[in-house]
Design a protein around this motif. Structure first.
Motif, PDB file in Angstrom:
ATOM      1  N   THR A  83       0.866  -1.174   0.000  1.00 51.96           N
ATOM      2  CA  THR A  83       0.000   0.000   0.000  1.00 51.96           C
ATOM      3  C   THR A  83       0.906   1.229   0.000  1.00 51.96           C
ATOM      4  O   THR A  83       2.080   1.142   0.405  1.00 51.96           O
ATOM      5  CB  THR A  83      -0.948   0.045   1.213  1.00 51.96           C
ATOM      6  OG1 THR A  83      -0.174  -0.080   2.412  1.00 51.96           O
ATOM      7  CG2 THR A  83      -1.958  -1.063   1.157  1.00 51.96           C
ATOM      8  N   THR A  84       0.374   2.367  -0.447  1.00 52.06           N
ATOM      9  CA  THR A  84       1.231   3.538  -0.621  1.00 52.06           C
ATOM     10  C   THR A  84       0.615   4.782   0.011  1.00 52.06           C
ATOM     11  O   THR A  84      -0.594   4.873   0.227  1.00 52.06           O
ATOM     12  CB  THR A  84       1.469   3.823  -2.114  1.00 52.06           C
ATOM     13  OG1 THR A  84       0.208   4.115  -2.742  1.00 52.06           O
ATOM     14  CG2 THR A  84       2.125   2.638  -2.809  1.00 52.06           C
ATOM     15  N   ALA A  85       1.505   5.763   0.294  1.00 48.03           N
ATOM     16  CA  ALA A  85       1.092   7.086   0.763  1.00 48.03           C
ATOM     17  C   ALA A  85       2.107   8.087   0.247  1.00 48.03           C
ATOM     18  O   ALA A  85       3.295   7.749   0.083  1.00 48.03           O
ATOM     19  CB  ALA A  85       1.020   7.122   2.286  1.00 48.03           C
ATOM     20  N   THR A  86       1.666   9.315  -0.001  1.00 45.47           N
ATOM     21  CA  THR A  86       2.580  10.336  -0.541  1.00 45.47           C
ATOM     22  C   THR A  86       2.960  11.389   0.495  1.00 45.47           C
ATOM     23  O   THR A  86       3.767  12.263   0.216  1.00 45.47           O
ATOM     24  CB  THR A  86       1.930  11.043  -1.752  1.00 45.47           C
ATOM     25  OG1 THR A  86       0.671  11.576  -1.347  1.00 45.47           O
ATOM     26  CG2 THR A  86       1.730  10.062  -2.903  1.00 45.47           C
ATOM     27  N   THR A  87       2.371  11.320   1.690  1.00 45.50           N
ATOM     28  CA  THR A  87       2.704  12.270   2.759  1.00 45.50           C
ATOM     29  C   THR A  87       2.836  11.523   4.082  1.00 45.50           C
ATOM     30  O   THR A  87       2.360  10.374   4.221  1.00 45.50           O
ATOM     31  CB  THR A  87       1.608  13.339   2.928  1.00 45.50           C
ATOM     32  OG1 THR A  87       0.386  12.684   3.323  1.00 45.50           O
ATOM     33  CG2 THR A  87       1.376  14.120   1.635  1.00 45.50           C
ATOM     34  N   ALA A  88       3.436  12.190   5.078  1.00 43.15           N
ATOM     35  CA  ALA A  88       3.571  11.593   6.408  1.00 43.15           C
ATOM     36  C   ALA A  88       2.200  11.386   7.045  1.00 43.15           C
ATOM     37  O   ALA A  88       1.935  10.336   7.645  1.00 43.15           O
ATOM     38  CB  ALA A  88       4.441  12.486   7.289  1.00 43.15           C
ATOM     39  N   GLU A  89       1.324  12.378   6.934  1.00 42.55           N
ATOM     40  CA  GLU A  89      -0.012  12.250   7.518  1.00 42.55           C
ATOM     41  C   GLU A  89      -0.811  11.143   6.824  1.00 42.55           C
ATOM     42  O   GLU A  89      -1.551  10.404   7.471  1.00 42.55           O
ATOM     43  CB  GLU A  89      -0.772  13.583   7.418  1.00 42.55           C
ATOM     44  CG  GLU A  89      -0.233  14.667   8.340  1.00 42.55           C
ATOM     45  CD  GLU A  89      -0.140  14.219   9.791  1.00 42.55           C
ATOM     46  OE1 GLU A  89      -1.107  13.609  10.283  1.00 42.55           O
ATOM     47  OE2 GLU A  89       0.905  14.468  10.426  1.00 42.55           O
ATOM     48  N   GLY A  90      -0.635  11.027   5.498  1.00 42.88           N
ATOM     49  CA  GLY A  90      -1.287   9.940   4.774  1.00 42.88           C
ATOM     50  C   GLY A  90      -0.802   8.583   5.257  1.00 42.88           C
ATOM     51  O   GLY A  90      -1.576   7.626   5.356  1.00 42.88           O
ATOM     52  N   ALA A  91       0.499   8.499   5.562  1.00 35.24           N
ATOM     53  CA  ALA A  91       1.062   7.244   6.066  1.00 35.24           C
ATOM     54  C   ALA A  91       0.460   6.890   7.423  1.00 35.24           C
ATOM     55  O   ALA A  91       0.117   5.727   7.678  1.00 35.24           O
ATOM     56  CB  ALA A  91       2.582   7.372   6.173  1.00 35.24           C
ATOM     57  N   LEU A  92       0.316   7.878   8.320  1.00 34.95           N
ATOM     58  CA  LEU A  92      -0.249   7.613   9.646  1.00 34.95           C
ATOM     59  C   LEU A  92      -1.713   7.178   9.537  1.00 34.95           C
ATOM     60  O   LEU A  92      -2.176   6.337  10.310  1.00 34.95           O
ATOM     61  CB  LEU A  92      -0.123   8.857  10.531  1.00 34.95           C
ATOM     62  CG  LEU A  92       1.320   9.229  10.920  1.00 34.95           C
ATOM     63  CD1 LEU A  92       1.341  10.553  11.662  1.00 34.95           C
ATOM     64  CD2 LEU A  92       1.963   8.128  11.760  1.00 34.95           C
ATOM     65  N   THR A  93      -2.430   7.736   8.571  1.00 38.05           N
ATOM     66  CA  THR A  93      -3.813   7.318   8.339  1.00 38.05           C
ATOM     67  C   THR A  93      -3.864   5.864   7.896  1.00 38.05           C
ATOM     68  O   THR A  93      -4.683   5.068   8.374  1.00 38.05           O
ATOM     69  CB  THR A  93      -4.475   8.212   7.271  1.00 38.05           C
ATOM     70  OG1 THR A  93      -4.450   9.563   7.724  1.00 38.05           O
ATOM     71  CG2 THR A  93      -5.914   7.786   7.012  1.00 38.05           C
ATOM     72  N   ARG A  94      -2.970   5.507   6.965  1.00 41.82           N
ATOM     73  CA  ARG A  94      -2.890   4.109   6.509  1.00 41.82           C
ATOM     74  C   ARG A  94      -2.599   3.164   7.671  1.00 41.82           C
ATOM     75  O   ARG A  94      -3.163   2.074   7.777  1.00 41.82           O
ATOM     76  CB  ARG A  94      -1.792   3.969   5.450  1.00 41.82           C
ATOM     77  CG  ARG A  94      -2.136   4.568   4.100  1.00 41.82           C
ATOM     78  CD  ARG A  94      -3.087   3.674   3.367  1.00 41.82           C
ATOM     79  NE  ARG A  94      -3.278   4.069   1.982  1.00 41.82           N
ATOM     80  CZ  ARG A  94      -4.045   3.415   1.137  1.00 41.82           C
ATOM     81  NH1 ARG A  94      -4.698   2.355   1.542  1.00 41.82           N
ATOM     82  NH2 ARG A  94      -4.195   3.824  -0.101  1.00 41.82           N
TER      83      ARG A  94
END
Length: 452
Positions: free
Chosen positions: A30-41
């Motif tokens: 799975t992927t995220a493009t921001t730090a906050e997006g990563a924490l949500t994931r």
């Protein structure tokens, strides 16, 4: 099931390239493009590894690592950067980052680093694979349980004593069994004993054994549970209920790694890994002198806290359907699923009895169901029944007597003669009832009066 990796990078081309490479290597990505997006994931689903760029649009990767490490201390993180320096790498690894690679990086080196991180994070399993057999009976998809199970899997590879905390019905013995299955002792016995369920006079013999003639009724030698678990794991449930004299003897067994059966003159060496569990506040019990501090520190090398079912509500539909499948076989019924509104009722119920209470509710539903789809009405009926406290006759009588006496004495302002007359009992019998419930007439007098 393939290991799950979370990729974090604001370079969409690199993100796509890495995703393809890792997917081809057998990983789920799975992927995220921001730090906050990563924490949500991470809040939605906990992966086995995080691979993150250092430079992100909202903040740097080391800051993201700090947040991840605070919430999920066992989750390995590998950082990537095009601006890496040796001091950065040293600082990152000192803070607990598993790996630090500089772009452009060698693909084989990256895969090797990932495999190494996963092999450490899931000891005993093969890199790149997530073998769930050890925890199979623990049904969950919540991030809280994922983190707990990751810690349990890590500690399983050691011989450290583990104290499992959690409310009644939360699954402490299931977690202990999972730790045993993931440990090097998995092929040896797992022996469980509830320290609060065995009378004090029998508990010592059950744990340590006895020899013939040690006491009245000891007609033969008896191997205790420590000897029965030799080479494996002994699970001491409700350790907080163990009497103080036995706590001293248990401490000696743990220190000397040998047991002395009741009546024996020589100790017997043992090789046992001890797991224990409690729903009590052991720190408060120590302060009250009810639990030995030295034993507490011997048992509490690693502490694992099981969440209540209300703290992991996303697991309730999963557990309910899992129990439904198992119980449908038991009752030999064709039961497919819950109606959506029935599942919602289960998911929003308070569950003071935790997973055990959920199982009992689903069992009642299965016993009464007449159609493959479980309706809301049947779930509501089972939840109402579960909410009613069912007492034994003796307990109900005891509670009624206490309530009745309290109301009478309040009504008569603590006058025993008047209270006994209203109860149609003589004063001697009434006094016996007061003594039985530890009640005193003076507790109910609004003004001091002459003693009865």
């Amino acid at each position: 099931m393939n290991a799950h990796i979370l990729l974090v990078d604001d370079d969409t081309d690199l993100l796509k390239l890495l995703s393809m490479r890792l997917t081809a290597a057998g990983y789920r990505v799975t992927t995220a493009t921001t730090a906050e997006g990563a924490l949500t994931r991470l809040a939605v689903e906990l992966p086995q590894l995080v691979l993150s760029d250092v430079r992100l649009p909202d903040r740097d990767g080391l800051s993201l690592f700090g947040d991840i490490h605070a919430r999920h201390p066992t989750l390995p993180v590998i950082l990537l950067t095009a601006h890496g320096t040796i001091p950065d790498a040293v600082a990152a690894t000192e803070r607990g980052v598993f790996g630090y690679l500089t772009k452009p990086f060698d693909g084989k080196l990256l895969l090797a680093k990932i495999a190494q991180a996963l092999s450490i994070a899931t000891p005993g399993g093969q890199a790149g694979q997530n073998d769930d057999e050890w925890r199979a009976p623990i049904v969950s998809r919540s991030s809280l349980m994922a983190e707990l199970l990751a810690e349990a899997r890590l500690v399983a590879g050691t011989d450290a004593s583990v104290l499992i905390r959690g409310d009644s019905g939360s699954g402490k013995e299931l977690l202990a069994q999972a730790i045993h299955r993931a440990s090097p002792r998995a092929q040896k016995p797992f022996v469980a004993v509830n320290c609060g369920a065995i009378p004090e006079q029998l508990l010592e013999s059950e744990l340590f054994g006895h020899i013939k003639g040690a006491f009245t009724g000891a007609v033969s030698n008896h191997r205790g549970l420590f000897q029965a678990a030799d080479g494996g794991t002994l699970f001491l449930d409700e350790i907080g209920d163990m009497p103080l004299p036995l706590q001293v003897k248990l401490l000696r067994v743990l220190q000397e790694r040998s047991v002395r059966p009741v009546g024996a003159s020589q100790p017997v060496p043992i090789d046992v890994r001890v797991l224990s569990a409690t729903h009590r506040d052991l720190e408060a019990a120590m302060a009250a002198g009810q639990f030995r501090e030295d034993l507490y520190y011997r048992l509490n090398v690693v502490s694992l806290q099981l969440p209540n079912l209300a703290e992991r509500r996303e697991d309730i539909p999963l557990l309910a359907n899992y129990f439904l499948t198992r119980l449908a076989d038991k009752y030999q019924k064709q039961l497919n699923s819950f109606a959506p509104e029935a599942l919602e009722a289960l998911a929003t119920a308070p569950w003071p009895g935790n997973v055990r209470q959920l199982y009992n509710v689903v069992e009642q539903v299965c016993a009464l169901a007449t159609a493959p789809l479980i309706p809301l009405s049947l779930v509501q009926r089972a939840l109402r029944a579960a909410a009613v406290e069912v007492l034994s006759y003796a307990e109900a009588r005891q509670r009624f007597e206490l309530d009745y006496l309290v109301k009478l004495l309040k009504l008569t302002d603590g006058n025993v003669a008047d209270a006994a007359r209203l109860a149609d009992r003589n004063r001697t019998e009434f006094y016996r009832l007061l003594q039985k419930h530890d009640l005193s007439p003076g507790m109910f007098r609004s003004t001091p009066g002459v003693a009865d």
